[in-house]
Design an enzyme around this catalytic site. Structure first.
Site, PDB file in Angstrom:
ATOM      1  N   GLY A   1    -112.115   5.564 -68.742  1.00 48.00           N
ATOM      2  CA  GLY A   1    -112.568   6.888 -68.325  1.00 48.00           C
ATOM      3  C   GLY A   1    -114.062   7.136 -68.409  1.00 48.00           C
ATOM      4  O   GLY A   1    -114.539   8.193 -67.995  1.00 48.00           O
TER       5      GLY A   1
ATOM      6  N   SER B   1    -117.929  15.914 -77.536  1.00 45.78           N
ATOM      7  CA  SER B   1    -118.459  15.596 -76.211  1.00 45.78           C
ATOM      8  C   SER B   1    -119.578  14.553 -76.270  1.00 45.78           C
ATOM      9  O   SER B   1    -120.470  14.615 -77.122  1.00 45.78           O
ATOM     10  CB  SER B   1    -118.985  16.868 -75.542  1.00 45.78           C
ATOM     11  OG  SER B   1    -119.584  16.548 -74.291  1.00 45.78           O
TER      12      SER B   1
ATOM     13  N   ASN C   1    -116.517  22.742 -63.181  1.00 42.01           N
ATOM     14  CA  ASN C   1    -116.982  22.030 -64.369  1.00 42.01           C
ATOM     15  C   ASN C   1    -118.507  22.051 -64.496  1.00 42.01           C
ATOM     16  O   ASN C   1    -119.046  21.517 -65.463  1.00 42.01           O
ATOM     17  CB  ASN C   1    -116.474  20.581 -64.378  1.00 42.01           C
ATOM     18  CG  ASN C   1    -117.187  19.705 -63.366  1.00 42.01           C
ATOM     19  OD1 ASN C   1    -117.651  20.182 -62.331  1.00 42.01           O
ATOM     20  ND2 ASN C   1    -117.265  18.412 -63.629  1.00 42.01           N
TER      21      ASN C   1
ATOM     22  N   LYS D   1    -112.535  25.755 -67.630  1.00 43.26           N
ATOM     23  CA  LYS D   1    -112.796  25.448 -66.217  1.00 43.26           C
ATOM     24  C   LYS D   1    -112.255  26.511 -65.257  1.00 43.26           C
ATOM     25  O   LYS D   1    -112.869  26.795 -64.230  1.00 43.26           O
ATOM     26  CB  LYS D   1    -112.250  24.063 -65.856  1.00 43.26           C
ATOM     27  CG  LYS D   1    -113.018  22.929 -66.514  1.00 43.26           C
ATOM     28  CD  LYS D   1    -112.538  21.573 -66.038  1.00 43.26           C
ATOM     29  CE  LYS D   1    -113.334  20.448 -66.699  1.00 43.26           C
ATOM     30  NZ  LYS D   1    -112.931  19.122 -66.199  1.00 43.26           N
TER      31      LYS D   1
ATOM     32  N   ASP E   1    -116.047  16.703 -60.573  1.00 39.70           N
ATOM     33  CA  ASP E   1    -115.049  15.713 -60.970  1.00 39.70           C
ATOM     34  C   ASP E   1    -114.529  14.919 -59.768  1.00 39.70           C
ATOM     35  O   ASP E   1    -114.198  13.737 -59.901  1.00 39.70           O
ATOM     36  CB  ASP E   1    -113.867  16.388 -61.673  1.00 39.70           C
ATOM     37  CG  ASP E   1    -114.191  16.796 -63.105  1.00 39.70           C
ATOM     38  OD1 ASP E   1    -115.115  16.195 -63.695  1.00 39.70           O
ATOM     39  OD2 ASP E   1    -113.523  17.711 -63.623  1.00 39.70           O
TER      40      ASP E   1
ATOM     41  N   GLY F   1    -102.502  18.690 -64.260  1.00 39.30           N
ATOM     42  CA  GLY F   1    -103.428  19.717 -64.735  1.00 39.30           C
ATOM     43  C   GLY F   1    -104.681  19.782 -63.883  1.00 39.30           C
ATOM     44  O   GLY F   1    -104.717  19.315 -62.739  1.00 39.30           O
TER      45      GLY F   1
END
Length: 281
Positions: free
Chosen positions: A244, A17, A89, A68, A104, A132
């Site tokens: 991203g 991360s 999240n 999540k 998100d 997803g």
């Protein structure tokens, strides 16, 4: 805000991360007394670990794969985006309760506006790859941004149908079989990859962009590597692209604000800091 605030990112695994680097950059930038750490927590230990964090002085936590849905089930209070998407999240520890957010949706909206322009979603049909948890947030964001049609392209029909059933009230969603790229891309103005395909350590994303109009833009929520095979193919064809990293940065803004009391800015300097932490390709 008084005292030293603590927050964490929780995942399994979580060593990869970039969130600690990002949040600790903001803590230094704003001169705040606090720390943000990575906590690898196995799924079977998730609930008991979350219960212990407030006792250790944590203000909250970011939640990543695979937790999540578990975070959604655990939170006593949910914001609207978490309620709609069925995923959390961000956890905020308040007196006697755990509040769950899904940032998100806002993160992708802000990233899309900054990277491709505020009209990117509304200009025509959008093809979304995957169904997803990330896809749920992104489909909701696209719907709110005015996408006239969302083409959901996924391998598993049941998962696509579940997503469409949940979000059909917000958007016109058309289900398309994985591999039917002509149906997915013909006349599309935007393509968004929400899968982990193409991420370091994952299988490649294999598709044909031949049916995609030259005016279409392509976004990939994967940020490691920064230029995925999809974005590399898009660049070769002359499409506008978005990686991203923007979504990662923008989704963190409301979480940091809730924990540390300052709403941080997403800047070019922050992006440079995160790019330095990515493995060289």
């Amino acid at each position: 805000m008084t005292g030293r605030q603590l927050a964490a990112v929780i995942g399994w695994p979580v060593h990869q991360s970039l969130s600690p680097r990002m949040h600790n950059y903001w803590l230094r930038q704003y001169g705040l007394a606090g720390a943000y750490v990575a906590l690898p927590i196995a799924p079977e230990n998730f609930a008991v670990c979350i219960a212990s964090l407030p006792l250790m002085g944590f203000a909250g936590a970011s939640v990543t794969v695979p937790h999540k849905q578990a975070a959604f089930a655990l939170a006593a209070v949910l914001d609207e985006d978490a309620h709609v998407t069925g995923a959390v999240n961000t956890l905020i520890f308040e007196a006697g309760a755990v509040r769950g957010l899904n940032t998100d949706v806002r993160g992708f909206t802000a990233s899309l506006a900054a990277g491709l322009g505020s009209a990117a979603a509304a200009s025509g049909p959008v093809a979304v790859l995957g169904a997803g948890g990330a896809a749920r947030a992104i489909v909701l964001a696209l719907a709110r941004a005015g996408a006239p049609e969302i083409r959901l392209v996924n391998r598993t029909a049941a998962r696509s149908q579940a997503l469409a059933g949940t979000l059909a009230q917000f958007a016109k969603i058309k289900l398309i079989d994985w591999g039917d790229w002509d149906a997915a891309f013909a006349g599309a103005h935007l393509v968004v990859n929400t899968t982990s395909l193409g991420m370091t350590g994952k299988p490649p994303l294999e598709l044909s962009l031949d049916s995609l109009p030259a005016y279409a833009a392509i976004a990939d929520i994967v940020y490691n590597p920064l230029e995925t095979s999809l974005l590399r193919a898009a660049h070769a064809r002359g499409h506008r692209t978005m990686d991203g990293l923007g979504m990662l940065m923008h989704q963190a803004v409301p979480a940091f604000g809730a924990w540390f009391g300052v709403l941080p800015e997403v800047t070019a300097e922050l992006r440079t800091e995160l790019v330095k932490a990515l493995p060289r390709v």
